[in-house]
Design an enzyme around this catalytic site. Structure first.
Site, PDB file in Angstrom:
ATOM      1  N   THR A   1       6.682   8.702  37.503  1.00 31.75           N
ATOM      2  CA  THR A   1       8.155   8.666  37.553  1.00 31.75           C
ATOM      3  C   THR A   1       8.817   8.877  36.182  1.00 31.75           C
ATOM      4  O   THR A   1      10.041   8.784  36.086  1.00 31.75           O
ATOM      5  CB  THR A   1       8.652   7.335  38.150  1.00 31.75           C
ATOM      6  OG1 THR A   1       8.056   6.261  37.428  1.00 31.75           O
ATOM      7  CG2 THR A   1       8.312   7.204  39.614  1.00 31.75           C
TER       8      THR A   1
ATOM      9  N   GLY B   1       5.433  -1.160  41.853  1.00 34.40           N
ATOM     10  CA  GLY B   1       6.595  -0.504  41.261  1.00 34.40           C
ATOM     11  C   GLY B   1       7.876  -1.128  41.806  1.00 34.40           C
ATOM     12  O   GLY B   1       7.835  -2.092  42.581  1.00 34.40           O
TER      13      GLY B   1
ATOM     14  N   LEU C   1      10.220  -0.082  43.942  1.00 34.04           N
ATOM     15  CA  LEU C   1      10.442  -0.032  45.385  1.00 34.04           C
ATOM     16  C   LEU C   1       9.357  -0.807  46.129  1.00 34.04           C
ATOM     17  O   LEU C   1       9.645  -1.509  47.111  1.00 34.04           O
ATOM     18  CB  LEU C   1      10.476   1.433  45.860  1.00 34.04           C
ATOM     19  CG  LEU C   1      10.729   1.618  47.345  1.00 34.04           C
ATOM     20  CD1 LEU C   1      12.041   0.966  47.775  1.00 34.04           C
ATOM     21  CD2 LEU C   1      10.726   3.109  47.702  1.00 34.04           C
TER      22      LEU C   1
ATOM     23  N   TYR D   1       9.400  17.183  36.727  1.00 37.09           N
ATOM     24  CA  TYR D   1       9.357  16.063  37.684  1.00 37.09           C
ATOM     25  C   TYR D   1       9.847  16.529  39.057  1.00 37.09           C
ATOM     26  O   TYR D   1       9.205  16.272  40.083  1.00 37.09           O
ATOM     27  CB  TYR D   1      10.215  14.903  37.159  1.00 37.09           C
ATOM     28  CG  TYR D   1      10.398  13.767  38.138  1.00 37.09           C
ATOM     29  CD1 TYR D   1       9.362  12.876  38.413  1.00 37.09           C
ATOM     30  CD2 TYR D   1      11.617  13.570  38.791  1.00 37.09           C
ATOM     31  CE1 TYR D   1       9.539  11.826  39.311  1.00 37.09           C
ATOM     32  CE2 TYR D   1      11.801  12.522  39.685  1.00 37.09           C
ATOM     33  CZ  TYR D   1      10.758  11.661  39.941  1.00 37.09           C
ATOM     34  OH  TYR D   1      10.935  10.626  40.839  1.00 37.09           O
TER      35      TYR D   1
ATOM     36  N   ASP E   1      -6.164   4.267  43.513  1.00 36.44           N
ATOM     37  CA  ASP E   1      -5.610   5.415  42.799  1.00 36.44           C
ATOM     38  C   ASP E   1      -5.475   6.531  43.832  1.00 36.44           C
ATOM     39  O   ASP E   1      -6.480   6.989  44.390  1.00 36.44           O
ATOM     40  CB  ASP E   1      -6.583   5.804  41.673  1.00 36.44           C
ATOM     41  CG  ASP E   1      -6.075   6.974  40.841  1.00 36.44           C
ATOM     42  OD1 ASP E   1      -5.200   7.722  41.324  1.00 36.44           O
ATOM     43  OD2 ASP E   1      -6.571   7.125  39.712  1.00 36.44           O
ATOM     44  N   ILE E   2      -4.257   6.951  44.088  1.00 40.09           N
ATOM     45  CA  ILE E   2      -4.074   7.942  45.183  1.00 40.09           C
ATOM     46  C   ILE E   2      -4.642   9.316  44.831  1.00 40.09           C
ATOM     47  O   ILE E   2      -4.727  10.176  45.702  1.00 40.09           O
ATOM     48  CB  ILE E   2      -2.597   8.076  45.623  1.00 40.09           C
ATOM     49  CG1 ILE E   2      -1.703   8.591  44.492  1.00 40.09           C
ATOM     50  CG2 ILE E   2      -2.079   6.783  46.246  1.00 40.09           C
ATOM     51  CD1 ILE E   2      -0.369   9.149  44.986  1.00 40.09           C
TER      52      ILE E   2
ATOM     53  N   TRP F   1      18.250   7.488  41.187  1.00 34.86           N
ATOM     54  CA  TRP F   1      18.753   6.549  40.173  1.00 34.86           C
ATOM     55  C   TRP F   1      18.457   5.093  40.556  1.00 34.86           C
ATOM     56  O   TRP F   1      19.356   4.247  40.606  1.00 34.86           O
ATOM     57  CB  TRP F   1      20.259   6.749  39.984  1.00 34.86           C
ATOM     58  CG  TRP F   1      20.688   8.078  39.444  1.00 34.86           C
ATOM     59  CD1 TRP F   1      20.044   9.279  39.577  1.00 34.86           C
ATOM     60  CD2 TRP F   1      21.883   8.355  38.685  1.00 34.86           C
ATOM     61  NE1 TRP F   1      20.761  10.268  38.954  1.00 34.86           N
ATOM     62  CE2 TRP F   1      21.900   9.734  38.397  1.00 34.86           C
ATOM     63  CE3 TRP F   1      22.937   7.571  38.234  1.00 34.86           C
ATOM     64  CZ2 TRP F   1      22.920  10.342  37.677  1.00 34.86           C
ATOM     65  CZ3 TRP F   1      23.964   8.166  37.519  1.00 34.86           C
ATOM     66  CH2 TRP F   1      23.942   9.542  37.244  1.00 34.86           C
TER      67      TRP F   1
ATOM     68  N   ASP G   1      16.543  13.107  44.338  1.00 33.74           N
ATOM     69  CA  ASP G   1      17.675  14.035  44.189  1.00 33.74           C
ATOM     70  C   ASP G   1      17.349  15.140  43.180  1.00 33.74           C
ATOM     71  O   ASP G   1      17.993  16.191  43.189  1.00 33.74           O
ATOM     72  CB  ASP G   1      18.934  13.274  43.744  1.00 33.74           C
ATOM     73  CG  ASP G   1      18.736  12.467  42.464  1.00 33.74           C
ATOM     74  OD1 ASP G   1      17.599  12.034  42.193  1.00 33.74           O
ATOM     75  OD2 ASP G   1      19.719  12.267  41.726  1.00 33.74           O
TER      76      ASP G   1
END
Ligand SMILES: NC(=O)c1ccc[n+]([C@@H]2O[C@H](COP(=O)([O-])OP(=O)(O)OC[C@H]3O[C@@H](n4cnc5c(N)ncnc54)[C@H](OP(=O)(O)O)[C@@H]3O)[C@@H](O)[C@H]2O)c1
Length: 285
Positions: free
Chosen positions: A62, A10, A12, A125, A36-37, A149, A102
């Site tokens: 996400t 991903g 990050l 989410y 796969d978590i 963001w 956030d």
């Protein structure tokens, strides 16, 4: 440090992979389909074989709008599965760094949110990510980092705007009544790796300095790309998205500044670096 990163392909995860060697860390990345978590045995197996000092859980559902209609599925990934990661971290004495958002806040505060403010998510989410925070606390050593963001190597707002410009859009209609903190995955990755070496634990907010509405963010993207496309402010209601979003979810980063000695660069500066660096990116694979 030996770092095990889930969701490693991903935005990050990719930034962490790039940054880890420069911080003297060994990077062990896993993503779907190899890990796969949601599968406890798979998580335990990977953790037992790597024996990490830290696990950074970037794996997540996400898609904020899709989560409204698929809350149960989002909860399994963002909430329940974090229990698997926390238990595995506990088994090898690793610290768990869990990413949060956030969007755990309702956006009604009249000042930037501090770490201790009560979360009150308004979206599916946000609820599932808050469940993930609670699950991460099962690991005795945990660090929950709320960010916002994100833009990096992957699908994000900046990439979407650029695609519209490339497709010849004449105007862009963007919500001007939501304010948050645009954050570059590269700057966040650097902050996370520095935080790990400080031994910080608990909850910390980490975003680029400054804040913007989506409209202001789009205007700056258009400006930096040298385009003269008109950006038109619209309301969130007119944007007709599935998920409700907090109106103002600016995060207070005093704690991050206290620990690291500086804040992250302003988001406009981060955007400029992203736009320059993204030109040289390889396609995702
Ligand atoms: N993006 C944002 O604006 C934002 C804002 C605030 C907080 N965050 C948080 O920051 C973290 C990193 O976000 P990001 O933007 O890097 O996310 P991302 O680009 O969507 O990456 C998430 C990665 O996790 C993988 N994944 C999904 N389900 C999985 C599972 N069951 N097991 C293992 N891996 C799985 C995804 O694979 P697939 O692509 O194949 O699904 C993807 O590679 C997440 O915790 C997110 O909630 C993000």
């Amino acid at each position: 440090m030996r770092l095990l990163v889930t969701g490693s392909r991903g935005q990050l995860g990719r930034a962490l992979q790039h940054a880890a060697p420069g911080h003297g860390h060994e990077f062990f990345g896993y993503d779907l389909p190899e890990l796969d978590i949601t599968e406890p045995a798979a998580v335990q197996g990977a953790v037992a074989s790597v024996r990490p000092d830290a696990i950074i859980n970037c794996a997540a559902f996400t898609a904020v709008d899709a989560a409204e209609k698929q809350e149960a599925a989002a909860l399994v990934v963002n909430g329940t599965s974090v229990t698997n990661v926390a238990r595995a971290a506990e088994a090898v004495g690793a610290i768990l760094l869990q990413l949060s958002t956030d969007y755990v806040f309702d956006g009604k505060a009249d000042r930037p949110y501090r770490e201790g403010d009560p979360p009150r998510p308004v979206s599916a989410y946000g609820r599932t990510k808050l469940a993930g925070e609670r699950a991460a606390e099962l690991a005795r050593r945990h660090l929950i980092v709320r960010t916002a963001w994100l833009f990096g190597d992957g699908e994000n707002f900046v990439a979407a705007i650029r695609r519209q410009l490339d497709a010849g859009a004449k105007t862009l209609r963007v919500a001007s009544d939501q304010r948050g903190c645009p954050t570059y995955a590269v700057d966040l990755a650097d902050a996370l790796l520095r935080l790990l070496t400080t031994g910080a634990q608990g909850v910390i907010h980490a975003v680029n300095a400054g804040n913007a509405t989506w409209f202001e963010f789009a205007q700056e993207i258009v400006r930096q790309l040298g385009s003269d496309v008109e950006v038109v402010p619209i309301s969130t209601a007119d944007a007709a998205r599935q998920a409700p979003r907090p109106a103002v979810s600016v995060l207070d980063t005093s704690e991050l500044r206290r620990i690291l000695g500086s804040e992250l660069p302003p988001w406009q500066d981060a955007l400029g670096r992203y736009l320059r660096e993204a030109r040289h990116e390889h396609p995702r694979g």
